[in-house]
Design an enzyme around this catalytic site. Structure first.
Site, PDB file in Angstrom:
ATOM      1  CG  HIS A  72       0.983  -0.086   5.042  1.00 50.75           C
ATOM      2  ND1 HIS A  72      -0.080  -0.101   4.182  1.00 50.75           N
ATOM      3  CD2 HIS A  72       0.618   0.725   6.065  1.00 50.75           C
ATOM      4  CE1 HIS A  72      -1.048   0.679   4.657  1.00 50.75           C
ATOM      5  NE2 HIS A  72      -0.641   1.187   5.788  1.00 50.75           N
ATOM      6  CE1 TYR A 201      -0.960  -2.977  -3.831  1.00 45.54           C
ATOM      7  CE2 TYR A 201      -1.213  -2.367  -6.137  1.00 45.54           C
ATOM      8  CZ  TYR A 201      -0.632  -2.164  -4.905  1.00 45.54           C
ATOM      9  OH  TYR A 201       0.283  -1.155  -4.741  1.00 45.54           O
ATOM     10  N   PRO A 293       1.232   2.932 -12.549  1.00 46.92           N
ATOM     11  CG  PRO A 293      -0.691   4.102 -11.959  1.00 46.92           C
ATOM     12  CD  PRO A 293       0.118   3.700 -13.134  1.00 46.92           C
ATOM     13  CE  LYS A 297       9.218  -1.196  -7.039  1.00 45.08           C
ATOM     14  NZ  LYS A 297       8.862  -1.024  -5.616  1.00 45.08           N
ATOM     15  CE1 TYR A 385       3.118  -2.727  -4.046  1.00 45.06           C
ATOM     16  CE2 TYR A 385       4.081  -2.097  -1.932  1.00 45.06           C
ATOM     17  CZ  TYR A 385       3.095  -1.962  -2.887  1.00 45.06           C
ATOM     18  OH  TYR A 385       2.077  -1.047  -2.702  1.00 45.06           O
TER      19      TYR A 385
END
Ligand code: RFL
Ligand code: PHB
Length: 391
Positions: A72, A201, A293, A297, A385
Site C-alpha cells: 500500500h 481513516y 491501534p 504500530k 506511519y
C-alpha cells in the site's frame, strides 16, 4: 530443561525472536499457554511497516508474504465528507507499508519453527520468572498437567500485556506510564471485497471508522463505540448503517456490504513499562508497551524489540561486550515513545471523546486541514506511519 534463551509467549514477538535466534545459531525454547489454533486465528494487526517486511524476509519468513501481501502506497483521510490521500512514497523517499495479517505472520513463523527450529511448546503456561538477577534465570511452567522448570541464560518475556514476565520486575525498579481512552473499537471481518483499494481513516461527528482489509475478497472494518460495549449489542445491519454514515462523502463512493463472519470489541490503551530489562530478563512487544491501534504500530514495535535483542546478543557473542544488551531498554524505548506519540496523535485526531466540545471538534478539523494542505505536516504523518528506521 535447559536452553540459552527462554521465550515466554508465541505471539509475533516470541515467534520471530525464536526464528532470528535460530538463524544466528542460538538455541531457544518457546513456552505458549494457548493452543496452536488459537494463536493462528486470533484476529489482530494488519499493517506491516517496510522495516518489518525487511526483517521477515531476512529471517527467511517472507515467501508467502511476498506472494499474498498487498503493498500500500498511501492511506485516505476522510473528514467533513471530503477525502484526502496521503502518498507515502512521494513524501518519504519511497517507503510504503504491506497489508498482511498478523494471523498469517504467525502461521508462517510457526510452520518454520516446527520444520527447523527449536522446541515450541503449546499449552505450556509459564508460572513465573525466577532469579532474573543471577546467572541462571528459571521459568517454572505447567505443560500437559505436569510442572517443569526451564533453566536459561536469558529470559525474554514476549507474553503480551497480561503475561507473567513483567510481574518479575521488583516494584522498586518498575515505572508505568499509561492512559486509557473512553472508547473502544468494534471490529468486524466481512466476506466482501474492500470498498477502497487503500485504508480509509474517517473522522466523523458520530465517531471514528476505519476501512481495512485482509485480502482482495475480505474486508476488515472498525467502528468507534463506547467503552464497555459488547459486540452482540450491534446487529449486522446496524453496523453497516453506522459505517455508511461515518464514511459518507460528497462524491459517489459507496460501501459494499457482505456477510459478517466475526465481531469483537477492543479497548484502547497506551501503556509503557520502564525499564524493559532487569538483569537477565528482557521484555519485548505488548509485554512492555501497548499503543492504541489507530497508528498500526503494535506488531511493528514487537518486531523492533526482538530484532534489537538478537543484535545485542550476537554482538556480545562476537565481541564479548555486553554494551548493546545493557543499552537494550534505552534503545527500544526511544522507538517505543515515538510510536506512543504517533498513536496518541492519530487517536485523538480521529476519535470523538464522550465529553468533546464543539471547540475540540473544530480543532480536530483544523489539524486535519493542516495535514491536507501542508506538505510538512503530511510528511510528518507519512514518515511515522511507514515507520522509523530500526537504528
Ligand atoms: P501477543 O500477540 O499478545 O502474544 C503474547 C503471547 O503470549 C502468550 N502468553 C503466555 N504464554 C505462556 N505463559 C504465559 N504465562 C503467558 N501469558 C501470555 C499469549 O497467549 C500470547 O500468545 O504479544 P506480542 O507477540 O508482543 O505481539 C503484539 C501484537 O499482537 C500487538 O501489538 C498487535 O496486534 C497490535 N495491533 C496492531 N499492530 C500493528 O502493528 N498493526 C496493526 O494494524 C494493528 N492492529 C492491533 C491491531 C491490535 C488489536 N487488538 C485486538 C489489540 C488491531 C487490533 C484490533
Ligand atoms: C487492521 O487491518 O486490522 C488495522 C489496520 C490499521 C490500523 C489498525 C488495524 O490502524
Amino acid at each position: 530443561m535447559r536452553t540459552t534463551v527462554g521465550i515466554i509467549g508465541a505471539g509475533p514477538a516470541g515467534l520471530l525472536l525464536a526464528r532470528l535466534l535460530h538463524r544466528a545459531g542460538i538455541d531457544s525454547v518457546v513456552l505458549e499457554s494457548r493452543d496452536r489454533a488459537y494463536v493462528e486465528h486470533r484476529q489482530r494487526a494488519g499493517i506491516l511497516e517496510q522495516g518489518t517486511v525487511d526483517v521477515l524476509r531476512a529471517a527467511g519468513a517472507g515467501q508467502r508474504m511476498d506472494r499474498e501481501g498487498l503493498r500500500h502506497d498511501g492511506i485516505e483521510l476522510r473528514f467533513g465528507r471530503r477525502r484526502h490521500r496521503v502518498d507515502f512514497p512521494g513524501l518519504t523517499g519511497g517507503r510504503s507499508v504491506t497489508v498482511y495479517a498478523q494471523t498469517e505472520v504467525c502461521k508462517d513463523l510457526i510452520a518454520l519453527q516446527s520444520e527447523e527450529g527449536g522446541p515450541l511448546l503449546f499449552e505450556a503456561e509459564a508460572l513465573a520468572v525466577e532469579g532474573a538477577e543471577g546467572d541462571r534465570p528459571r521459568i517454572p511452567f505447567r505443560h500437559q498437567g505436569r510442572e517443569d522448570v526451564l533453566e536459561c541464560d536469558y529470559v525474554v518475556g514476549c507474553d503480551g500485556f497480561w503475561g507473567v514476565a513483567r510481574k518479575a520486575f521488583p516494584a522498586a525498579v518498575s515505572r508505568v506510564f499509561e492512559r486509557s481512552y473512553p472508547y473502544a473499537w468494534l471490529g468486524i471481518l466481512a466476506d466482501v471485497a474492500p470498498s477502497h483499494d487503500e485504508l480509509v481513516y474517517a473522522r466523523h461527528d458520530r465517531g471514528f471508522a476505519l476501512l481495512s482489509m485482509r485480502s482482495p475478497s475480505v474486508s476488515r472494518l472498525y467502528l468507534q463505540v463506547p467503552s464497555g460495549t459488547k459486540a452482540e449489542e450491534w446487529s449486522d445491519d446496524e453496523i453497516w448503517a453506522e459505517l455508511e454514515r461515518r464514511f459518507e462523502t460528497d462524491d459517489d463512493w459507496t460501501l459494499e456490504r457482505g456477510p459478517i463472519t466475526q465481531k469483537s470489541v477492543t479497548p484502547m490503551r497506551s501503556f509503557v513499562h520502564e525499564p524493559m530489562r532487569h538483569g537477565r530478563l528482557f521484555l519485548a512487544g505488548d509485554a512492555a508497551h501497548i499503543v492504541p491501534p489507530t497508528g498500526a504500530k503494535g506488531l511493528n514495535l514487537a518486531v523492533g524489540d526482538v530484532t534489537t535483542f538478537v543484535r545485542a546478543l550476537v554482538h556480545q557473542r562476537e565481541t564479548g561486550s555486553p554494551g548493546l544488551l545493557d543499552a537494550y531498554s534505552a534503545t527500544c524505548l526511544r522507538r517505543v515513545w515515538q510510536a506512543e506519540r504517533f498513536s496518541y496523535d492519530m487517536t485523538t485526531l480521529l476519535h470523538r471523546a464522550p465529553d468533546a466540545t464543539d471547540f475540540d471538534a473544530r480543532l480536530q478539523l483544523a489539524r486535519l486541514e493542516r495535514i491536507a494542505s501542508s506538505r510538512a505536516a503530511e510528511t510528518d504523518l507519512a514518515e511515522a506511519y511507514t515507520g522509523f528506521p530500526l537504528d
